[in-house]
Motif scaffolding. Structure first.
Motif, PDB file in Angstrom:
ATOM      1  N   LYS A 150     -26.229 -34.512  14.047  1.00 24.63           N
ATOM      2  CA  LYS A 150     -27.560 -34.999  14.411  1.00 24.63           C
ATOM      3  C   LYS A 150     -28.431 -33.949  15.101  1.00 24.63           C
ATOM      4  O   LYS A 150     -29.567 -33.714  14.692  1.00 24.63           O
ATOM      5  N   GLU A 151     -27.902 -33.310  16.132  1.00 27.44           N
ATOM      6  CA  GLU A 151     -28.748 -32.380  16.885  1.00 27.44           C
ATOM      7  C   GLU A 151     -29.163 -31.170  16.047  1.00 27.44           C
ATOM      8  O   GLU A 151     -30.269 -30.653  16.205  1.00 27.44           O
ATOM      9  N   VAL A 152     -28.308 -30.732  15.154  1.00 31.99           N
ATOM     10  CA  VAL A 152     -28.647 -29.594  14.287  1.00 31.99           C
ATOM     11  C   VAL A 152     -29.650 -30.029  13.226  1.00 31.99           C
ATOM     12  O   VAL A 152     -30.686 -29.386  13.018  1.00 31.99           O
ATOM     13  N   ALA A 177     -40.241 -35.845  15.717  1.00 32.40           N
ATOM     14  CA  ALA A 177     -39.036 -36.680  15.646  1.00 32.40           C
ATOM     15  C   ALA A 177     -38.096 -36.129  14.573  1.00 32.40           C
ATOM     16  O   ALA A 177     -38.534 -35.591  13.558  1.00 32.40           O
ATOM     17  N   GLY A 178     -36.801 -36.295  14.806  1.00 33.64           N
ATOM     18  CA  GLY A 178     -35.816 -35.841  13.832  1.00 33.64           C
ATOM     19  C   GLY A 178     -35.651 -36.818  12.682  1.00 33.64           C
ATOM     20  O   GLY A 178     -36.083 -37.975  12.758  1.00 33.64           O
ATOM     21  N   SER A 179     -34.996 -36.359  11.620  1.00 28.96           N
ATOM     22  CA  SER A 179     -34.840 -37.183  10.413  1.00 28.96           C
ATOM     23  C   SER A 179     -33.443 -37.766  10.248  1.00 28.96           C
ATOM     24  O   SER A 179     -33.229 -38.616   9.382  1.00 28.96           O
ATOM     25  N   VAL A 211     -29.364 -40.827   7.200  1.00 34.64           N
ATOM     26  CA  VAL A 211     -27.942 -41.164   7.096  1.00 34.64           C
ATOM     27  C   VAL A 211     -27.718 -42.578   6.548  1.00 34.64           C
ATOM     28  O   VAL A 211     -26.904 -42.758   5.649  1.00 34.64           O
ATOM     29  N   PRO A 212     -28.445 -43.606   7.021  1.00 33.33           N
ATOM     30  CA  PRO A 212     -28.251 -44.929   6.413  1.00 33.33           C
ATOM     31  C   PRO A 212     -28.598 -44.954   4.919  1.00 33.33           C
ATOM     32  O   PRO A 212     -27.942 -45.646   4.132  1.00 33.33           O
ATOM     33  N   LYS A 213     -29.581 -44.175   4.520  1.00 32.31           N
ATOM     34  CA  LYS A 213     -29.938 -44.096   3.099  1.00 32.31           C
ATOM     35  C   LYS A 213     -28.822 -43.416   2.306  1.00 32.31           C
ATOM     36  O   LYS A 213     -28.486 -43.847   1.201  1.00 32.31           O
ATOM     37  N   LEU A 238     -17.017 -31.934  10.332  1.00 34.40           N
ATOM     38  CA  LEU A 238     -16.366 -33.080  10.979  1.00 34.40           C
ATOM     39  C   LEU A 238     -17.288 -33.792  11.965  1.00 34.40           C
ATOM     40  O   LEU A 238     -16.823 -34.459  12.874  1.00 34.40           O
ATOM     41  N   HIS A 239     -18.591 -33.688  11.770  1.00 35.93           N
ATOM     42  CA  HIS A 239     -19.522 -34.179  12.785  1.00 35.93           C
ATOM     43  C   HIS A 239     -19.425 -35.669  13.052  1.00 35.93           C
ATOM     44  O   HIS A 239     -19.938 -36.162  14.028  1.00 35.93           O
ATOM     45  N   ALA A 240     -18.766 -36.406  12.189  1.00 35.33           N
ATOM     46  CA  ALA A 240     -18.583 -37.843  12.426  1.00 35.33           C
ATOM     47  C   ALA A 240     -17.315 -38.287  11.723  1.00 35.33           C
ATOM     48  O   ALA A 240     -16.820 -37.609  10.827  1.00 35.33           O
ATOM     49  N   ASP A 241     -16.807 -39.388  12.139  1.00 35.84           N
ATOM     50  CA  ASP A 241     -15.652 -39.974  11.469  1.00 35.84           C
ATOM     51  C   ASP A 241     -16.100 -40.423  10.079  1.00 35.84           C
ATOM     52  O   ASP A 241     -16.985 -41.253   9.940  1.00 35.84           O
ATOM     53  N   TRP A 242     -15.495 -39.880   9.056  1.00 39.79           N
ATOM     54  CA  TRP A 242     -15.914 -40.183   7.679  1.00 39.79           C
ATOM     55  C   TRP A 242     -15.824 -41.668   7.364  1.00 39.79           C
ATOM     56  O   TRP A 242     -16.623 -42.196   6.604  1.00 39.79           O
ATOM     57  N   HIS A 243     -14.884 -42.351   7.971  1.00 34.78           N
ATOM     58  CA  HIS A 243     -14.753 -43.790   7.723  1.00 34.78           C
ATOM     59  C   HIS A 243     -15.998 -44.532   8.201  1.00 34.78           C
ATOM     60  O   HIS A 243     -16.440 -45.484   7.580  1.00 34.78           O
ATOM     61  N   ASP A 244     -16.552 -44.111   9.324  1.00 32.82           N
ATOM     62  CA  ASP A 244     -17.725 -44.785   9.878  1.00 32.82           C
ATOM     63  C   ASP A 244     -19.023 -44.343   9.213  1.00 32.82           C
ATOM     64  O   ASP A 244     -19.908 -45.156   8.967  1.00 32.82           O
ATOM     65  N   VAL A 245     -19.154 -43.064   8.930  1.00 34.59           N
ATOM     66  CA  VAL A 245     -20.418 -42.571   8.367  1.00 34.59           C
ATOM     67  C   VAL A 245     -20.524 -42.866   6.882  1.00 34.59           C
ATOM     68  O   VAL A 245     -21.525 -43.387   6.407  1.00 34.59           O
ATOM     69  N   TRP A 246     -19.478 -42.538   6.129  1.00 36.51           N
ATOM     70  CA  TRP A 246     -19.582 -42.645   4.671  1.00 36.51           C
ATOM     71  C   TRP A 246     -18.877 -43.877   4.119  1.00 36.51           C
ATOM     72  O   TRP A 246     -18.943 -44.149   2.941  1.00 36.51           O
TER      73      TRP A 246
END
Length: 166
Positions: A58-60, A71-73, A78-80, A111-119
């Motif tokens: 997110k921050e990058v 504002a960041g995108s 990510v939901p899209k 590894l910026h997020a748990d793949w199970h939760d993000v994808w």
């Protein structure tokens, strides 16, 4: 993205397929900002692959891809991306990561997020990392990245991807 032009080009390609007994494989690359249900439906029907372009955690991403008012995108796209991945049954899409001087620790972006939760997938999508000398030279000139910093994190990325493989 000029979606009308994309549709016209695909329609033209489909006409040419019939005339020349060929099959063209189309790929759509998107940063997700303009991605909507109509584009997702079209992509699922006409695109062999979809490339989802994101600049990392997110921050990058928000630093590299802000809107005009600052504002960041990340929270918008990510939901899209999740919805598109689900609509394609977690297949036929890739995530394109961008390596800049703001994320020389690119393995953390992998590894910026748990793949199970993000994808919502047991396995991460294929991550395309554009690693060639031309890109490194452009980064070195314009982004002031040391080529050594690129290569120093590459083994970490390879290990992470190998560990995540099915």
């Amino acid at each position: 993205m000029n979606f009308d032009v994309v549709k016209q080009l695909v329609a033209y390609g489909r006409e040419q397929e019939k005339l020349h007994d060929k099959h063209f494989r189309f790929t759509l690359t998107t940063n997700g900002v303009l991605l909507n249900d109509d584009i997702m439906e079209f992509a699922n029907k006409e695109m062999d692959n979809v490339v989802l372009s994101i600049d990392g955690r997110k921050e990058v991403n928000d630093r590299m891809r802000p809107f005009r008012k600052g504002a960041g995108s990340y929270d918008l796209i990510v939901p899209k991306f999740q919805k598109l991945a689900e609509s394609r049954n977690q297949e036929r899409y890739y995530v394109r990561g961008t390596y800049t001087h703001f994320n020389t620790d690119f393995s953390k972006d992998v590894l910026h997020a748990d793949w199970h939760d993000v994808w919502h997938s047991p396995h991460p999508p294929v991550l395309i990392v554009f690693c060639n000398f031309l890109v490194f030279n452009v980064f070195t000139c314009f982004m002031r990245i040391s080529p050594l910093s690129v290569f120093s994190d590459f083994p970490s990325i390879c290990v992470i991807i190998a560990q995540q493989a099915p």
